[in-house]
Scaffold this active site. Structure first.
Site, PDB file in Angstrom:
ATOM      1  N   ASP A   1       0.952  -1.211  -0.044  1.00 13.03           N
ATOM      2  CA  ASP A   1      -0.052   0.121  -0.161  1.00 13.03           C
ATOM      3  C   ASP A   1       0.963   1.157   0.139  1.00 13.03           C
ATOM      4  O   ASP A   1       1.771   1.395   0.710  1.00 13.03           O
ATOM      5  CB  ASP A   1      -0.872  -0.142   1.245  1.00 13.03           C
TER       6      ASP A   1
ATOM      7  N   ASP B   1     -14.151  -6.182  -3.070  1.00  8.52           N
ATOM      8  CA  ASP B   1     -13.894  -6.312  -1.851  1.00  8.52           C
ATOM      9  C   ASP B   1     -15.143  -6.910  -1.384  1.00  8.52           C
ATOM     10  O   ASP B   1     -16.167  -6.313  -1.554  1.00  8.52           O
ATOM     11  CB  ASP B   1     -13.700  -4.901  -0.971  1.00  8.52           C
TER      12      ASP B   1
END
Lengths: 222, 262
Positions: free
Chosen positions: B11, B130
Site C-alpha cells: 500500500d 472487496d
C-alpha cells in the site's frame, strides 16, 4: 552489448516494458514505424499484446507489414514477443484473419484451463527442435495468453511448456524467432534469453556471413 | 505446468508503503521501490501496488513512482487504488504498470471494464472485489441457505447491495482478465484466507482468481491453493513485518506438492 536493434513501436502494449528492459541490459535501440522504416541492417524486435487482428491492422498502415515481411524473408533477424510471435504465422483464430505468413501454422485458443493463462510456466527445449538444447536452457518465464501458436513444422518449436497439455512457447527457424512469453517481465532468466537471442543474431549479422545468411532466408521464404 | 503465484501487496501513500488493519490504522513500512526489489529478489512472482493517496499532488507522485518501479523491476506489477477513469488507466499503463486494478469505479460505471479491456486488452484489466459475507447469508430461505457475499466499495466503507459472485461474473463478461478477491472479514486479521469464498469464486469463474485477505503463515497459502483452487495469493503484513519471507512461503507450497516457481 553493442548490437543495435530496431524496435517496432506500432503494435502498442508492452513496448514500454521491452524498452525499459533493453535499457537495463544496455542494448541500444532505434524505434521504427511507418514514418521511420527499418532498412534490414539491424535485428528487428516486434513486441505486441492484445488482439491479433488489431496488431495486424496497426502494422498494415502504409504497407509497413509488407516491408517487415520482405526484410525478414530476406534474412533480417526478427524476434516477435507475445502477439509479435503469433503474427508470424499464416492465420489467427482470434480475429479470423491472416498473419504475416512467415512461418506455416495457425494461432488457436486454449481449450482447457483458466483463460487467459497468466503466470510463470516452465519452458523446455524439446528433442524435436532444430535448435540446440544446450544453447537454450529451460526455466520459468511469465506468460499472459489466451491464444497459442500451432506451427506446422514441429522442428520450428524452440520451447514447449505445459498448460493442460503441451503448447508451443517459442519458435525459431533460421533468422526468425518468437517468444510467446514475456522475456522482459521474466526476471533474470527472461532477460538472459533476450541477451542470448541478440548474441546469436549479432554473430550472424557479421560481415561476409551476412550475405549467405540473407540468401538462405530468401530461399526459405519461398 | 503453470505455477501458483505469490504476490506481495504494497500500500503506497505519498511515496511510502503502509499497511492497514481492516483498511484503517495505517502503519508505515518503508520505501516501496526498495521493498519491491527486495521481494523480486526473494522470488515474488508479481507485485501489487495499491495507491491510497487521496490528494491530487499524491496522484502525480504516484505516476512518478510507477515509472521508477517499471525502470527497476523485471517482474510484472499491478497498480490499483483510486483508479476512477479510462484516463487514469491510460496514465498508469503509460507510466509502466503491467496491469491496472479497478474497484469502486468499476462498480459505479461497469462500462469502464469494457473500455479498458477493449482498448488495452483483458491481460491488463484486473477487477478488485472487496467482499463480505452477507449477514443473513446462512439462513436466507430464498436461496436455500446458500452462503452469499456482498460487494463493498470505498475501501470497505460502503455496501451497494450487489452480490459479489454475480458481480464477478459480470466483470468477466465485460472483459476482466483477472479478479482480485479480498475478504473484508479476513483482511488484516491474519487468520487465514477465506477458503469458502475463494473456492466459490475459483470454481465459478473462467478467469484467474487472486485470493487476498487473511494470510497468516505459509500454511495459509498451501490451504488456499489446495482447498480453494486459487490461481494466485496476495498478502502484505506477513511479508512487510518480516514474519515470513517469500521463500518460506514457496518452500511450504512446494513441499505440499503444489507447483511454484523456484
Amino acid at each position: 552489448m553493442k548490437t543495435e536493434v530496431d524496435l517496432v513501436d506500432v503494435a502498442g502494449g508492452n513496448l514500454g516494458s521491452v524498452r525499459r528492459c533493453l535499457d537495463r541490459l544496455g542494448v541500444p535501440y532505434n524505434l521504427v514505424n511507418p514514418q521511420n522504416v527499418p532498412d534490414g541492417s539491424r535485428p528487428i524486435i516486434l513486441p505486441g499484446v492484445g488482439n491479433f487482428g488489431a496488431v495486424m491492422e496497426n502494422l498494415q498502415k502504409d504497407g509497413f507489414d509488407q516491408l517487415v515481411k520482405r526484410l525478414v524473408a530476406g534474412g533480417t533477424p526478427y524476434l516477435g514477443i507475445c502477439v509479435g510471435m503469433q503474427i508470424l504465422f499464416d492465420w489467427g483464430d482470434e480475429s479470423n484473419s491472416a498473419g504475416l505468413g512467415l512461418l506455416p501454422g495457425k494461432v488457436v485458443k486454449f481449450t482447457r484451463g483458466k483463460i487467459p493463462q497468466i503466470g510463470w510456466n516452465k519452458i523446455q527445449c524439446p528433442d524435436s527442435s532444430q535448435s540446440k538444447k544446450t544453447e537454450w536452457p529451460g526455466g520459468y518465464v511469465y506468460f499472459v495468453n489466451s491464444f497459442v501458436c500451432q506451427p506446422e513444422n514441429i522442428g520450428d518449436i524452440l520451447y514447449s511448456a505445459d498448460y493442460y497439455g503441451d503448447f508451443c512457447a517459442a519458435v525459431k527457424r533460421d533468422n526468425i524467432c518468437g517468444f510467446q512469453f514475456h522475456p522482459e517481465k521474466s526476471g533474470p532468466f527472461g532477460q538472459s534469453l533476450l541477451v542470448r537471442w541478440i548474441e546469436t543474431v549479432s554473430t550472424n549479422c557479421d560481415g561476409g556471413e551476412n550475405l549467405a545468411y540473407a540468401t538462405k532466408g530468401v530461399e526459405n521464404a519461398d | 505446468m503453470l505455477t501458483k503465484r505469490i504476490i506481495p501487496c504494497l500500500d503506497v501513500r505519498d511515496g511510502r508503503t503502509v499497511k492497514g488493519v481492516n483498511f484503517t490504522n495505517l502503519r508505515d513500512m518503508g520505501c516501496p521501490v526498495e521493498l519491491g526489489l527486495m521481494y523480486e529478489s526473494q522470488g515474488a512472482d508479481e507485485l501489487m501496488f495499491l495507491d491510497i493517496t487521496a490528494s491530487v499532488e499524491g496522484r502525480a507522485a504516484m505516476l512518478e513512482f510507477v515509472e521508477r518501479v517499471a525502470d527497476n523491476l523485471s517482474i510484472p506489477f499491478t497498480v490499483g487504488g483510486g483508479v476512477s477513469s479510462r484516463g487514469n488507466v491510460t496514465e498508469l499503463l503509460n507510466a509502466g504498470a503491467d496491469k491496472v486494478s479497478m474497484n469502486t469505479a468499476a462498480v459505479k460505471r461497469p462500462e469502464l471494464i469494457n473500455e479498458v479491456s477493449t482498448q488495452f486488452g483483458s491481460q491488463c484489466c484486473v477487477v478488485a472485489i472487496d467482499a463480505r459475507k452477507k449477514e443473513n447469508g446462512n439462513d436466507n430461505l430464498d436461496n436455500g441457505g446458500k452462503i452469499e457475499w456482498e460487494v463493498l466499495i470505498k475501501g470497505g466503507r460502503e455496501s451497494v447491495g450487489l452480490d459479489a459472485l454475480e458481480w464477478a461474473e459480470e466483470c468477466v463478461r465485460r472483459g476482466a482478465g483477472e479478479i482480485l478477491l479480498t475478504s473484508w472479514n479476513r483482511d488484516g486479521m491474519q487468520t487465514g484466507f477465506d477458503i469458502e469464498m475463494v473456492k466459490a469464486f475459483s470454481e465459478r469463474l473462467p478467469i484467474p482468481v487472486i485470493a487476498s485477505g487473511g494470510a497468516a503463515n505459509p500454511e495459509s497459502f498451501v490451504e488456499v491453493f489446495e482447498k480453494a483452487g486459487a490461481d494466485a495469493a496476495l498478502a502484505a503484513s506477513i511479508f512487510h513485518d518480516k514474519i515470513y519471507s517469500i521463500g518460506d512461503v514457496k518452500l511450504a507450497v512446494k513441499n505440499a506438492g503444489i507447483s511454484v516457481r523456484e
